[in-house]
Design an enzyme around this catalytic site. Structure first.
Site, short mmCIF file in Angstrom:
data_model
loop_
_atom_site.label_atom_id
_atom_site.label_comp_id
_atom_site.label_asym_id
_atom_site.label_seq_id
_atom_site.Cartn_x
_atom_site.Cartn_y
_atom_site.Cartn_z
N HIS A 1 11.68 26.70 -0.62
CA HIS A 1 12.60 26.42 -1.95
C HIS A 1 12.75 27.90 -2.29
CE1 HIS A 1 9.31 26.78 -4.63
NE2 HIS A 1 8.70 26.13 -3.91
N GLU B 1 5.50 19.07 -1.96
CA GLU B 1 4.17 20.11 -1.92
C GLU B 1 3.06 19.02 -1.93
OE1 GLU B 1 2.74 22.59 -0.84
OE2 GLU B 1 3.48 24.18 -2.26
#
Length: 222
Positions: free
Chosen positions: A8, A82
């Site tokens: 990201h 994550e």
């Protein structure tokens, strides 16, 4: 299947090097938004047929310009979020407890998959890999030849170190992935994957001129 894994764009937590793994997480900084806007051009030569993002806001914001440029919807899946920091959430990345997070992920990459992140909500390496595997398997079953997944730094390093036959834990330790850094792999869940490039550097085959996963060309990310 050609699998394109993208970290990201930059977040406020990245700027201050703070562990921030909980859903939904922060959005992007101004730089992060510019990084996301640059992805369609950066991946212009890739015939992307599906775009995935995790359940964290930052991946969806990063994926949105790429998906829009290709006329696709962003497919949101929790499995590529994550690695949960557990009790380490909010720690500075360069503190002793912050470094424990990366040491744990790298221990998983080296094979100690039963080890858990400390505290409630801390997952094991086996659990983290299983949820990531499930999304990759879903994408492969969907029939798209090229799939982009916007995910997270530690999760990408773990999954590629274990599932790409020409990468290993040493490579993962030596090659952090910058914001919007791209890893390209080829293969399938049944036959395994081969890493083709890491942040623009060609990945040499195992045994050719160096250790498994040697970055043959280009700069080493930091």
């Amino acid at each position: 299947m050609r699998l394109i894994l993208v970290r990201h764009g930059e977040t406020p937590s990245n700027v201050v090097s703070r562990l921030d793994t909980a859903v939904p997480g922060p959005g992007l900084t101004d730089l992060g938004r510019r990084q996301a806007a640059a992805l369609p051009d950066a991946l212009a030569e890739e015939d992307i047929e599906a775009v995935y993002a995790s359940t964290l806001v930052r991946t969806q914001l990063t994926a949105a310009p790429l998906a829009a440029a290709r006329g696709l919807d962003v497919i949101v899946r929790d499995g590529i979020r994550e690695v949960s920091a557990g009790d380490l959430e909010g720690e500075a990345g360069d503190s002793e407890r912050g470094r424990l997070y990366l040491r744990t992920v790298l221990s998983w990459a080296a094979g100690d998959l039963d080890l858990r992140m400390p505290g409630p909500g801390g997952e094991s390496g086996a659990e983290a890999l299983a949820r990531y595997d499930a999304v990759v398997a879903e994408a492969a079953a969907g029939g798209a030849e090229t799939v982009a997944m916007v995910s997270h730094g530690a999760a990408i390093r773990l999954w590629t170190a274990v599932r790409a036959h020409n990468l290993d834990a040493d490579f993962a330790a030596a090659h952090p992935l910058r914001n919007t850094g791209v890893v390209i792999l080829d293969g399938s869940p049944a036959d395994g994957f081969k890493a083709l490039s890491w942040a623009g550097a060609v990945v040499a085959p195992a045994g050719e001129g160096g250790p498994a996963g040697r970055a043959a060309d280009g700069p080493t990310p930091s």
